[in-house]
Design an enzyme around this catalytic site. Structure first.
Site, PDB file in Angstrom:
ATOM      1  N   LYS A   1       7.018 -13.316   3.373  1.00  0.00           N
ATOM      2  CA  LYS A   1       7.637 -12.117   3.959  1.00  0.00           C
ATOM      3  C   LYS A   1       8.586 -12.549   5.082  1.00  0.00           C
ATOM      4  CE  LYS A   1       6.408  -7.552   5.896  1.00  0.00           C
ATOM      5  NZ  LYS A   1       5.314  -6.673   6.350  1.00  0.00           N
TER       6      LYS A   1
ATOM      7  N   SER B   1       5.407  -1.938   4.337  1.00  0.00           N
ATOM      8  CA  SER B   1       6.637  -2.673   4.537  1.00  0.00           C
ATOM      9  C   SER B   1       6.760  -3.954   3.723  1.00  0.00           C
ATOM     10  CB  SER B   1       6.787  -3.029   6.020  1.00  0.00           C
ATOM     11  OG  SER B   1       5.775  -3.931   6.415  1.00  0.00           O
TER      12      SER B   1
ATOM     13  N   SER C   1       0.826  -1.881   5.493  1.00  0.00           N
ATOM     14  CA  SER C   1       1.994  -2.575   4.942  1.00  0.00           C
ATOM     15  C   SER C   1       1.691  -3.662   3.926  1.00  0.00           C
ATOM     16  CB  SER C   1       2.829  -3.187   6.067  1.00  0.00           C
ATOM     17  OG  SER C   1       3.604  -2.183   6.687  1.00  0.00           O
TER      18      SER C   1
END
Lengths: 95, 484, 494
Positions: free
Chosen positions: C80, C161, C185
């Site tokens: 990420k 997210s 997330s």
């Protein structure tokens, strides 16, 4: 709590985010809606409840007093938008 | 030292509280492992944490906690076993995180006190409101470039103790004595070097005025006072400004003012007025700081003798006046020097020498107690020579100057230069006889009642013996001869 | 093996294949680099690092040949773009960090590197991890590889997210990925993309080097296609880090060993408050089926009460913006990142931050600024932190009765890009089941257990006691086996 343009302008200034005048009204409505949503908490009785300070029930860890970091000005300045002679440069601050 | 200021509408009183920022003596910064040394190349003592790079996290330096607790104990203050680090949010070019990690609602140290030794020998107590730990900001240089400010983060993250007094001071002198005393305590503890020139001790003054007996009026905060002299000037100026304002029918506004040392005046810092809202909240990157009672008592047991205790002991053990003792203990090195000189000797004499001739010579030559013009051992030996009547006090001053010049031991100098006091009563008697014979007229005058002439005879005898005659013996024999 | 076979394996299968020399790390990595190219229209990556990955694969093969490989040696994963990676641009999907190249490596990514994992690139996310749709990324929305049966043309969000990571794992571009979870997330995008995601206990993984959103909530965790893979990833990511004051000095257990398949006697909490009237019948059925599966495996369902959970969203939307308003103050154009010139310092700040942050981030900073400001702190922030104590206490009391808690992960399957955009509060409702766990700092795992009528994956969430990821994984393993979720996004063999 309903925010007006002046309040939004003040918040934006505190947060150092430029907001165009024509956007203030829309933002005021948006932020007011959010505040109304979070204000449901007022209905909960929290007398005598301690605010949570940390979910981690730990002792604050401590480092020993040793110099083991720093001394790499090039890494510190590597991403600087403007630099000279080892300093970061910003628009002149008049005091 | 006047506590009351005459105004056109009557008397006014100053109310002064001080916020002192003392740099904690530590190798590394409060929340990072970067060094704290003064005067290094820009940004060379900056870790990624100090530069607030994304994702960097603070970890507290245990030494800074230790120093804060010691300082709190030195200020006879309450140590809070739980304290909380909070973020003080504001934007500034030399504040990389956009917030300063400080302590707000729960500081590490609570109420305490500092005892001031005033020049008139009296003491005053000034309350301590709190002491908390916080990060220093970086440094902005505004004079390097026509349109840019230069930012150096070497100081960013250095540990400070903010020590906040109660508004207990009533005149600029008290404020100066307070800072000096605080500095002395910090230096005894070794928790701050107290160097005002390098900024390790900085001072902001909260000043208001009021009519005697009134409650508190609005205060102004004066920043940037970096010497005791400026502190007094700034307070004096600010109090006068506020009085004038009130007397002209105006009002004092709560604001931050900057002291301009060149002009000797304070002026409003409008930039600081802009949205003064720090949005404090507990720093979620840190947990509450908890101390055990055992930790605190171990530090307490290990505290050095502090100025107040030392002063008390000096008064008790050496029979010094509180004022003399106060002067001696202000700097630990001076106190130590004195003790070496005074040990087993006449303490009052030792005190007079250390604070008198010795201090004067040190000043004159620009030397320091760490590099004294005369060693404590030699000064002690000089006092021994006075005490055992080897030399007189007068000769001692001469010997002292020679010691400063040559660095030699006093006994050697006395011997070499033949400065030994004459204590042989035969020799003194002979000298007196010679003086009395040469001044027979004056002897008659004396005997007919002109007592004052006694001093003249003593002077003559001393002169003729090159000052080496023992003054007590001279007095004794002379009196007998004149009256016999 | 064919390239699709190589990308279709689980992390565990790939590791075994490498150890048996069925294929090389270079082949494995190369096939994933190809898959990334094939699925580039999903926009899952902000920065791809194929050359770095190839070089790492060569090294991995050498170590494997010497039998010195780490537990994840040669296994290609995605990172990420919130984890700072030394020498590799790290953006948090924000214009303000669009050109930021960290001179340091986050602890978690360093741990993975140390374990031998090969990084394929940096995956997209909602800007600064603020969002549930991955549409707020400054680098464009990420597209969910799953399609609605009724409307295959609709472009669906992967959730957020950690949407880029979820899409990359679901579309077989990476064997596994890292995520971070502040209010859901990791779990919500895992549910939207039909994969497994685990948010560990707060303090289990170091936050050092992860770009902060809300410090008291942020926690890194793994995203993969099986429970076992998630356990392998967590094993490498977790551990005490003296550089993070909130990192727990607790030993890391053997997570894979926790997957015993035996949950007899365990008590499964089912919170009665988590059945709001608007919850769809297919979601209710999914949940009930999950309860039955665990019951069949010998566990006992127990109804529990979490009365303050209904205030979790409101609490979260005070605490998280407050912390973010402070955490994001450092993006000021002075030391790194975007700078928009201004005549004065303040003007430079205001212009830089207006241009550098997107709408959602600006909105949250302003809300956070407001709730912390003088006169409002007690009414908002202090109140929210008290609610947080109550929410955490509810869980604590529940865990005196049960061993894990089972809930849906999100109230709906993946929605289309653009839906829920008008009203931020509606968008936030996505996190209604995940936020309470985050506020209490507890571990939560989402795994896919069924498909919606429209063919989209649906996930269930398991919540565990603090630092008891083992029980969580054990129950998840049993549920995974019973649910036998084998569906694949269209075009990936499903």
């Amino acid at each position: 709590m309903s925010l007006d343009k002046v309040a939004v302008k003040n918040i934006a200034s505190l947060a150092r985010i430029e907001v165009r005048d024509e956007d203030l009204d829309g933002l005021a409505v948006e932020l007011s809606n959010i505040l109304r949503f979070v204000e449901q908490l007022a209905e909960v009785n929290t007398d005598g409840i301690a605010p949570m300070t940390s979910v981690a029930h730990l002792e604050l860890p401590r480092r020993s007093d040793q110099v083991n970091d720093g001394g790499y000005v090039e890494r510190v300045l590597a991403n600087a938008p403007e630099q000279q002679d080892g300093f970061f440069l910003v628009p002149k601050v008049v005091e | 030292m006047s506590m009351v200021i005459q105004g056109e509408t009557g008397d006014w009183e100053m109310v002064i509280g001080l916020e002192v920022h003392a740099q904690v003596t530590s190798q590394a910064k409060l929340f990072s492992g970067a060094a704290t040394d003064f005067g290094r190349p820009p940004n060379s003592q900056v870790s990624l944490v100090d530069a607030a790079m994304p994702g960097m996290l603070p970890v507290i330096n245990e030494q800074c906690i230790y120093q804060a607790v010691r300082t709190g104990l030195g200020l006879r203050a309450v140590i809070n076993l739980t304290s909380v680090f909070a973020r003080k949010n504001y934007f500034y070019a030399d504040l990389p995180q956009g917030y300063q990690i400080s302590q707000y609602e729960q500081p590490i140290v609570g109420e305490g006190e500092v005892v001031l030794d005033m020049p008139d020998g009296s003491t005053r107590r000034v309350g301590i409101e709190r002491l908390h730990l916080e990060q220093d900001a970086g440094k902005s240089l505004h004079d390097q470039h026509p349109t840019k400010s230069f930012i150096d983060l070497n100081r960013s993250g250095v540990a400070l103790m903010e020590i906040v007094s109660k508004p207990d001071m009533r005149c600029p002198e008290e404020a100066a004595v307070y800072v000096a005393k605080l500095r002395s305590i910090l230096r005894y503890l070794g928790s701050c070097d107290g160097n005002m020139a390098e900024g390790s001790l900085r001072c902001d003054a909260n000043v208001s005025v009021r009519k005697p007996g009134e409650g508190l009026r609005t205060r102004a905060e004066i920043k940037n006072v970096n010497s005791l002299r400026f502190l007094q000037q700034a307070i004096e100026y600010e109090a006068r400004r506020q009085i004038d304002l009130y007397e002209e029918g105006g009002q004092v506004v709560q604001e931050t003012r900057l002291f301009d040392a060149n002009k000797g005046e304070t002026r409003s810092m409008r930039s600081k007025e802009h949205a003064h809202d720090y949005r404090y909240f507990p720093d979620p990157d840190l947990l509450p700081l908890t101390l055990t009672p055992a930790y605190v008592s171990a530090i307490k047991a290990d505290l050095p003798e502090l100025p107040d205790q030392k002063k008390e002991r000096f008064v008790r053990e050496y029979c010094l006046t509180p004022y003399d003792a106060g002067v001696l203990v202000a700097e630990q090195a001076n106190a130590d020097f004195f003790e070496t000189v005074a040990k087993g000797r006449d303490a009052k004499l030792a005190c007079n020498w250390v604070t008198g001739d010795f201090a004067a010579v040190m000043n004159r030559l620009g030397r320091s107690i760490e590099d004294p013009p005369v060693t404590a051992e030699h000064l002690g030996q000089l006092i021994d020579l006075i005490a055992d009547n080897t030399i007189s006090g007068r000769i001692a001053k001469e010997v002292f100057e020679l010691m400063v010049e040559t660095g030699q031991a006093p006994a050697v100098l006395v011997e070499e230069r033949g400065l030994k006091q004459v204590t042989d009563s035969g020799a003194i008697e002979a000298a007196i006889d010679a003086v009395l014979t040469a001044n027979s007229g004056k002897v008659s005058e004396y005997r007919s009642g002109k007592d004052k002439l006694f001093g003249f005879f003593v002077g003559q005898v001393m002169k003729n013996t090159g000052g080496k005659a023992n003054p007590a013996l001279v007095n004794d024999v002379l009196r007998k001869k004149l009256e016999g | 093996m064919s390239p699709t076979q190589l990308t279709g394996m689980t992390l565990r299968q790939a590791r075994d294949g490498l150890l048996k020399k069925s294929f090389s790390a270079v082949e494995l990595v190369e096939s994933h680099i190809d898959a990334i190219a094939t699925h580039s229209q999903l926009n899952a990556f902000i920065t791809e690092t194929p050359d770095l990955a190839r070089a790492q694969a060569v090294k991995a093969d050498e170590r494997l040949a010497r039998q010195e490989g780490g537990p994840l040696e040669g296994l290609p994963i995605a990172m990420k773009d919130l984890f700072c990676t030394e020498g590799v641009r790290t953006t948090a999907a924000s214009r303000i960090l669009g050109n930021f190249v960290p001179p340091y490596e986050s602890t978690v990514s360093a741990n993975l590197k140390q374990a031998g994992a090969v990084m394929l690139g940096k995956t997209s996310l909602d800007e600064f991890a603020m969002g549930s749709s991955n549409t707020t990324s400054a680098f464009g929305a990420v597209i969910n590889p799953w399609k609605r049966r009724s409307d295959p043309e609709a472009r669906l969000v992967p959730g957020g997210s950690s949407g880029g990571s979820a899409a990359a794992v679901a579309a077989r571009m990476a064997l596994a990925a890292t995520g971070t979870d502040t209010g859901g997330s990791i779990r919500q995008p895992a549910a939207f993309c039909g994969i497994v995601g685990l948010k560990p206990t707060y303090g289990r993984c170091s936050r050092w080097g992860i770009i902060a959103f809300a410090s008291s909530l942020d926690q890194a965790g793994p995203m993969a296609r099986t429970v076992e893979d998630v356990a392998m990833m967590l094993q490498a990511m977790a551990g005490h880090d003296p550089k993070d004051s909130t990192s727990a000095p607790i030993a890391v257990p053997d997570f894979s060993a926790a997957l015993t398949g035996d949950i007899r006697g365990l008590k499964i909490g089912v919170p009665k408050e988590y059945r709001p009237s608007g919850l769809s019948s297919e979601m209710v059925k999914l949940w009930d089926d999950g309860i039955d599966m665990l019951k069949d495996a010998g566990a006992t369902p127990v109804e529990i009460s979490l009365p303050h959970s209904k205030y979790a969203l409101a609490t979260y939307y005070i605490v998280a913006p407050a912390e973010c308003s402070s955490n994001l103050a450092r993006y000021d154009g002075v030391r790194y990142g975007l700078r928009v010139e201004g005549k004065t310092l303040d003007e430079m700040y205001a212009k830089t931050r207006a241009a550098g942050f997107g709408t959602e981030v600006r909105r949250r900073i302003m809300i956070g600024t407001y709730v912390l400001s003088a006169g409002y702190y007690d009414a908002y922030y202090a109140k929210a932190q008290k609610l947080r104590s109550l929410i955490a206490r509810d869980f604590q009391q529940a865990f005196e009765l049960v061993d894990v808690i089972l809930t849906p992960t999100a109230p709906t399957p993946a929605f289309a890009i653009g839906d829920n955009d008008e009203d931020p509060v509606t968008m936030w409702l996505n996190d209604i089941f995940t936020v309470p766990t985050s506020l209490a700092g507890l571990p939560g795992l989402s795994l896919p257990t069924g498909l919606s009528a429209d063919g989209l994956p649906l996930g269930l969430q398991l919540i565990g006691r603090p630092f008891d990821e083992e029980t969580l994984l054990r129950v998840a393993g049993v549920l995974e086996k019973a649910a036998a979720f084998t569906a694949l996004p269209p075009g990936l063999g499903g």
